[in-house]
Scaffold this active site. Structure first.
Site, PDB file in Angstrom:
ATOM      1  N   CYS A 145      14.512 -28.472  26.735  1.00 25.40           N
ATOM      2  CA  CYS A 145      13.130 -28.826  26.493  1.00 25.40           C
ATOM      3  C   CYS A 145      13.140 -30.099  25.674  1.00 25.40           C
ATOM      4  O   CYS A 145      14.198 -30.669  25.404  1.00 25.40           O
ATOM      5  CB  CYS A 145      12.389 -27.703  25.744  1.00 25.40           C
ATOM      6  SG  CYS A 145      13.203 -27.231  24.209  1.00 25.40           S
ATOM      7  N   CYS A 179      26.266 -32.500  26.188  1.00 24.02           N
ATOM      8  CA  CYS A 179      26.128 -32.008  27.554  1.00 24.02           C
ATOM      9  C   CYS A 179      26.250 -33.156  28.558  1.00 24.02           C
ATOM     10  O   CYS A 179      25.483 -34.132  28.504  1.00 24.02           O
ATOM     11  CB  CYS A 179      24.765 -31.335  27.702  1.00 24.02           C
ATOM     12  SG  CYS A 179      24.285 -30.937  29.387  1.00 24.02           S
ATOM     13  N   THR A 219      15.868 -40.065  38.999  1.00 25.20           N
ATOM     14  CA  THR A 219      17.012 -40.260  38.110  1.00 25.20           C
ATOM     15  C   THR A 219      18.247 -40.809  38.806  1.00 25.20           C
ATOM     16  O   THR A 219      19.140 -41.334  38.151  1.00 25.20           O
ATOM     17  CB  THR A 219      17.373 -38.944  37.406  1.00 25.20           C
ATOM     18  OG1 THR A 219      17.525 -37.916  38.384  1.00 25.20           O
ATOM     19  CG2 THR A 219      16.289 -38.548  36.428  1.00 25.20           C
ATOM     20  N   ASP A 224      22.217 -37.851  41.681  1.00 30.44           N
ATOM     21  CA  ASP A 224      23.007 -37.783  40.449  1.00 30.44           C
ATOM     22  C   ASP A 224      23.830 -36.515  40.369  1.00 30.44           C
ATOM     23  O   ASP A 224      24.924 -36.501  39.806  1.00 30.44           O
ATOM     24  CB  ASP A 224      22.112 -37.914  39.223  1.00 30.44           C
ATOM     25  CG  ASP A 224      20.861 -37.055  39.327  1.00 30.44           C
ATOM     26  OD1 ASP A 224      20.991 -35.822  39.344  1.00 30.44           O
ATOM     27  OD2 ASP A 224      19.768 -37.627  39.424  1.00 30.44           O
ATOM     28  N   CYS A 237      25.157 -22.502  33.226  1.00 31.97           N
ATOM     29  CA  CYS A 237      24.950 -23.109  31.914  1.00 31.97           C
ATOM     30  C   CYS A 237      24.337 -22.069  30.980  1.00 31.97           C
ATOM     31  O   CYS A 237      23.364 -21.407  31.345  1.00 31.97           O
ATOM     32  CB  CYS A 237      24.023 -24.323  32.004  1.00 31.97           C
ATOM     33  SG  CYS A 237      23.697 -25.082  30.387  1.00 31.97           S
ATOM     34  N   CYS A 292      30.581 -31.786  26.964  1.00 33.98           N
ATOM     35  CA  CYS A 292      30.619 -30.427  27.500  1.00 33.98           C
ATOM     36  C   CYS A 292      30.621 -30.522  29.016  1.00 33.98           C
ATOM     37  O   CYS A 292      29.655 -31.001  29.617  1.00 33.98           O
ATOM     38  CB  CYS A 292      29.416 -29.614  27.027  1.00 33.98           C
ATOM     39  SG  CYS A 292      29.325 -27.977  27.798  1.00 33.98           S
ATOM     40  N   CYS A 341      29.625 -26.610  33.062  1.00 31.87           N
ATOM     41  CA  CYS A 341      29.079 -26.275  34.378  1.00 31.87           C
ATOM     42  C   CYS A 341      29.929 -26.834  35.512  1.00 31.87           C
ATOM     43  O   CYS A 341      29.800 -26.400  36.656  1.00 31.87           O
ATOM     44  CB  CYS A 341      27.630 -26.745  34.501  1.00 31.87           C
ATOM     45  SG  CYS A 341      27.384 -28.528  34.349  1.00 31.87           S
TER      46      CYS A 341
END
Length: 421
Positions: free
Chosen positions: A2, A204, A251, A311, A347, A394, A397
């Site tokens: 968020c 992340c 993106t 992406d 995740c 990180c 995932c």
């Protein structure tokens, strides 16, 4: 995941409200506010002259979809707090009673701060968290800001005339600097700084690949520069001929520009997105409809071999739709190129794909994924090259190796329970 922001000082309410639209790419299910009033902490849009204020733009990874669940309030004895946070706390039921992780987190903080004091209380709560959490809280002493101790979730700050503001991303602040991982700051009636171990840098990877605004600085990078580097690296492994390069808005554009430039191919806006549709990926499942969000432009692709850059490929929802739209628009071939490796693991740190079975790469190799999305060919950016570009991050995932020990099966169940309990 968020967007969070807060301010303390002159016109803090106005500052918080102005930051909200610059965080809605991180969540658009709802916008919530809290502020300091003469009667204590209140929920709702703050008056411009509020001394302290918080804002939260919701992308739900815990709790029911479509409900504005932050900011959250807690009172322990005479201590009252309001909190917003970015991330996911998998083991929130072990922290305190609460319907979802944000509620449990603020209750745990209020209890531990009352019993141990501010600094030790915050450290104690974070020592028990499984997951990731960057938070802002209104306290009796000022605005508390804590960057996730492993740096998984971002947080930045900037001084303004008469006060200090914090936000998930620098773009919301109009500049600023990142808080170091594990740094806690109290700004207001008291000023304090302290560290929460371990203070690692495990930002992340998906923030840089997809989630963050391209104009934000994160992990020491301008996000747009990371995406350009990924696009150039993707061109290094290209083995096909095609006529034009297209991309999935919005993106993927930066990576696609670098990919096309490296290969000397024209970039075309062959896929357009309804600017009012929001981000399909972060929309609640029952409201996701990429067929309403995207259109293809036949004049730019008819009879042509198209390299379609995105992406990332997580569920495959958008890319399947876009491939079909390009074929329907007359593209002769559609070759999908992904500027990151396959997402193969859930995740538990702030993105809403908490189970393996919802991932396109679950029990599928590249050829099976290609068939699933309907492309003529599919190439991902190799993991090794991806790591070379991003450095310390990180990659959970992508690899199943998380910054903290996680029992994947238990965490999957816990996340599902948090949705439907």
């Amino acid at each position: 995941m968020c967007g969070i922001a807060g301010a303390w000082g002159r016109s803090a309410g106005e500052v918080a409200k102005r930051m909200a639209p610059w965080l809605m790419h991180r969540g658009h299910e709802g916008v919530g506010y809290a502020y300091i009033s003469q009667d204590g902490v209140k929920l709702g849009p703050p008056p411009d002259d509020a001394e302290g204020a918080l804002v939260h733009t919701r992308y739900s990874t815990s709790g029911a979809y479509g409900v504005q669940l932050q900011p959250v309030l807690a009172k322990h004895r005479d201590l009252e707090l309001a909190l917003v946070f970015n991330g996911t706390v998998v083991n929130y039921k072990q922290l305190a009673d609460g319907r979802f992780d944000g509620e449990a987190l603020v209750r745990a903080l209020a209890r531990e701060i009352w019993e141990r004091g501010l600094e030790e209380g915050v450290i104690h709560v974070y020592s028990k968290i499984v997951g990731a959490a960057s938070l802002l809280a209104l306290t009796p002493w000022g605005l508390l800001a804590v960057r996730d101790p492993r740096g998984v979730r971002p947080l930045a700050y900037r001084h303004y005339g008469g006060g200090m503001a914090f936000a998930s991303e620098t773009v919301a602040l109009g500049g600023g600097q990142e808080l170091a991982p594990g740094l806690a700051v109290l700004y207001g009636k008291r000023l304090a700084f302290w560290k929460i171990p371990p203070g690692e840098n495990k930002l992340c990877a998906m923030e840089l690949v997809y989630f963050a605004h391209h104009a934000s600085s994160m992990g020491g990078w301008l996000v747009a520069d990371v995406r350009r580097a990924l696009g150039r690296a993707l061109a290094e492994v290209e083995d096909r001929e095609f006529d034009v390069v297209a991309y999935v808005p919005e993106t993927a554009r930066t990576a696609a520009e670098a990919f096309a430039e490296a290969l000397g191919k024209p970039l075309v806006d062959a896929v357009v997105k309804n600017r009012f549709a929001g981000r399909v990926f972060i929309t609640p499942p029952h409201l996701r409809n990429p067929g309403d969000a995207f259109r293809a432009v036949p004049e730019l692709v008819v009879g042509k071999r198209v390299a379609l850059v995105d992406d990332s490929l997580i569920r495959g929802t958008n890319i399947r739709t876009v491939v079909r739209l390009l074929r329907d628009a007359g593209a002769r071939e559609v070759h999908v190129r992904i500027a990151s490796p396959p997402v193969m693991w859930p995740c538990f740190f702030g993105l809403d794909f908490p189970t393996r079975k919802e991932l396109a790469a679950y029990k599928r190799g590249v050829e099976a994924i290609r068939a699933y999305i309907g492309a003529d060919s599919l190439i991902y950016l190799p993991l090794e090259r991806f790591r070379q570009i991003l450095g310390s991050a990180c990659y959970g995932c992508f690899t199943g190796e998380y910054p903290i020990d996680v029992d994947v099966e238990e965490a999957e169940v816990a996340q599902i329970d948090s949705r439907y309990a």
